[in-house]
Motif scaffolding. Structure first.
Motif, mmCIF file in Angstrom:
data_model
loop_
_atom_site.group_PDB
_atom_site.id
_atom_site.type_symbol
_atom_site.label_atom_id
_atom_site.label_comp_id
_atom_site.label_asym_id
_atom_site.label_seq_id
_atom_site.Cartn_x
_atom_site.Cartn_y
_atom_site.Cartn_z
ATOM 1 N N LEU A 104 -36.627 -24.849 44.984
ATOM 2 C CA LEU A 104 -36.545 -26.170 45.604
ATOM 3 C C LEU A 104 -36.257 -27.248 44.571
ATOM 4 O O LEU A 104 -35.458 -28.160 44.819
ATOM 5 N N ALA A 105 -36.887 -27.144 43.400
ATOM 6 C CA ALA A 105 -36.626 -28.117 42.337
ATOM 7 C C ALA A 105 -35.167 -28.035 41.898
ATOM 8 O O ALA A 105 -34.507 -29.068 41.707
ATOM 9 N N ALA A 106 -34.639 -26.825 41.762
ATOM 10 C CA ALA A 106 -33.239 -26.651 41.368
ATOM 11 C C ALA A 106 -32.319 -27.236 42.435
ATOM 12 O O ALA A 106 -31.359 -27.952 42.124
ATOM 13 N N ARG A 107 -32.614 -26.949 43.688
ATOM 14 C CA ARG A 107 -31.773 -27.439 44.787
ATOM 15 C C ARG A 107 -31.805 -28.965 44.861
ATOM 16 O O ARG A 107 -30.772 -29.606 45.017
ATOM 17 N N LEU A 108 -32.999 -29.548 44.718
ATOM 18 C CA LEU A 108 -33.147 -30.996 44.794
ATOM 19 C C LEU A 108 -32.479 -31.688 43.613
ATOM 20 O O LEU A 108 -31.736 -32.655 43.786
ATOM 21 N N ALA A 109 -32.708 -31.184 42.414
ATOM 22 C CA ALA A 109 -32.101 -31.786 41.223
ATOM 23 C C ALA A 109 -30.574 -31.687 41.281
ATOM 24 O O ALA A 109 -29.870 -32.644 40.926
ATOM 25 N N ALA A 110 -30.058 -30.563 41.741
ATOM 26 C CA ALA A 110 -28.598 -30.407 41.863
ATOM 27 C C ALA A 110 -28.048 -31.375 42.905
ATOM 28 O O ALA A 110 -27.015 -32.010 42.689
ATOM 29 N N ALA A 111 -28.741 -31.501 44.032
ATOM 30 C CA ALA A 111 -28.277 -32.393 45.104
ATOM 31 C C ALA A 111 -28.289 -33.852 44.655
ATOM 32 O O ALA A 111 -27.411 -34.631 45.037
ATOM 33 N N LEU A 112 -29.277 -34.211 43.847
ATOM 34 C CA LEU A 112 -29.386 -35.596 43.374
ATOM 35 C C LEU A 112 -28.584 -35.852 42.103
ATOM 36 O O LEU A 112 -28.447 -36.990 41.677
ATOM 37 N N GLY A 113 -28.075 -34.783 41.489
ATOM 38 C CA GLY A 113 -27.305 -34.928 40.255
ATOM 39 C C GLY A 113 -28.175 -35.246 39.048
ATOM 40 O O GLY A 113 -27.721 -35.905 38.115
ATOM 41 N N THR A 114 -29.427 -34.766 39.053
ATOM 42 C CA THR A 114 -30.345 -35.083 37.958
ATOM 43 C C THR A 114 -30.657 -33.903 37.045
ATOM 44 O O THR A 114 -31.569 -33.976 36.235
ATOM 45 N N CYS A 115 -29.898 -32.818 37.165
ATOM 46 C CA CYS A 115 -30.108 -31.667 36.283
ATOM 47 C C CYS A 115 -29.679 -32.024 34.861
ATOM 48 O O CYS A 115 -28.725 -32.773 34.663
ATOM 49 N N LEU A 116 -30.374 -31.453 33.900
ATOM 50 C CA LEU A 116 -29.897 -31.513 32.528
ATOM 51 C C LEU A 116 -28.804 -30.456 32.422
ATOM 52 O O LEU A 116 -29.035 -29.285 32.725
ATOM 53 N N GLU A 117 -27.616 -30.864 32.029
ATOM 54 C CA GLU A 117 -26.470 -29.950 31.978
ATOM 55 C C GLU A 117 -26.385 -29.296 30.609
ATOM 56 O O GLU A 117 -26.383 -29.978 29.583
ATOM 57 N N VAL A 118 -26.340 -27.964 30.596
ATOM 58 C CA VAL A 118 -26.206 -27.201 29.358
ATOM 59 C C VAL A 118 -24.976 -26.314 29.500
ATOM 60 O O VAL A 118 -24.868 -25.543 30.455
ATOM 61 N N LYS A 119 -24.049 -26.438 28.567
ATOM 62 C CA LYS A 119 -22.831 -25.624 28.590
ATOM 63 C C LYS A 119 -22.963 -24.507 27.558
ATOM 64 O O LYS A 119 -23.354 -24.757 26.408
ATOM 65 N N VAL A 120 -22.654 -23.288 27.983
ATOM 66 C CA VAL A 120 -22.666 -22.132 27.095
ATOM 67 C C VAL A 120 -21.400 -21.322 27.369
ATOM 68 O O VAL A 120 -20.720 -21.542 28.372
ATOM 69 N N SER A 121 -21.119 -20.373 26.501
ATOM 70 C CA SER A 121 -19.971 -19.496 26.755
ATOM 71 C C SER A 121 -20.333 -18.528 27.873
ATOM 72 O O SER A 121 -21.516 -18.280 28.150
ATOM 73 N N ASP A 122 -19.331 -17.970 28.503
ATOM 74 C CA ASP A 122 -19.584 -16.969 29.544
ATOM 75 C C ASP A 122 -20.356 -15.782 28.981
ATOM 76 O O ASP A 122 -21.195 -15.197 29.656
#
Length: 132
Positions: A104-122
């Protein structure tokens, strides 16, 4: 798909489209998810959700901080899976909940655009997933 799931999906899509959540939407989500939603909102408020995205594929997984003193982090796919104990006990085993607080936290943060974005290689993302 159950009626509860359909209602939840409608609310999530509305939150995603506006990047905000109304009191009415929170009431509906609380009715569906109960205490797990309340705990999820605390996690989101504390910026406890990371979205780890692989490049160049764009595939992603969420890493969500737990609420215990140890601040364990759990990998999850917001709609399908969480590596926490509660997911297996309350959702898979007993069928008492629709989602754990981390999902639920992941879904809510993604919907609100408040996730900390981390980019990694595939490749790095694949190594993370292999540990699940």
């Amino acid at each position: 798909m159950s009626a509860s799931t359909l209602v939840a999906e409608t609310v999530w899509k509305s939150v995603e489209s506006t990047r905000s959540v109304s009191e009415d939407q929170l009431s509906i989500l609380f009715f569906l998810f109960g205490k797990n939603l309340e705990k999820a909102t605390r996690i989101v408020d504390q910026r406890g959700v990371k979205k780890i995205s692989g490049e160049p594929s764009g595939r992603f997984i969420f890493q969500v901080v737990g609420e215990s003193r140890r601040k364990e982090e759990y990998f999850c796919f917001a709609e399908h899976f969480c590596a926490c104990y509660s997911f297996f006990y309350d959702i898979v085993n007993k069928g008492e909940q629709l989602s754990c607080k981390h999902q639920l936290a992941a879904r809510l943060a993604a919907a609100l655009g408040t996730c900390l974005e981390v980019k990694v290689s595939d490749e790095q993302l694949a190594l993370l997933l292999a540990k699940l």
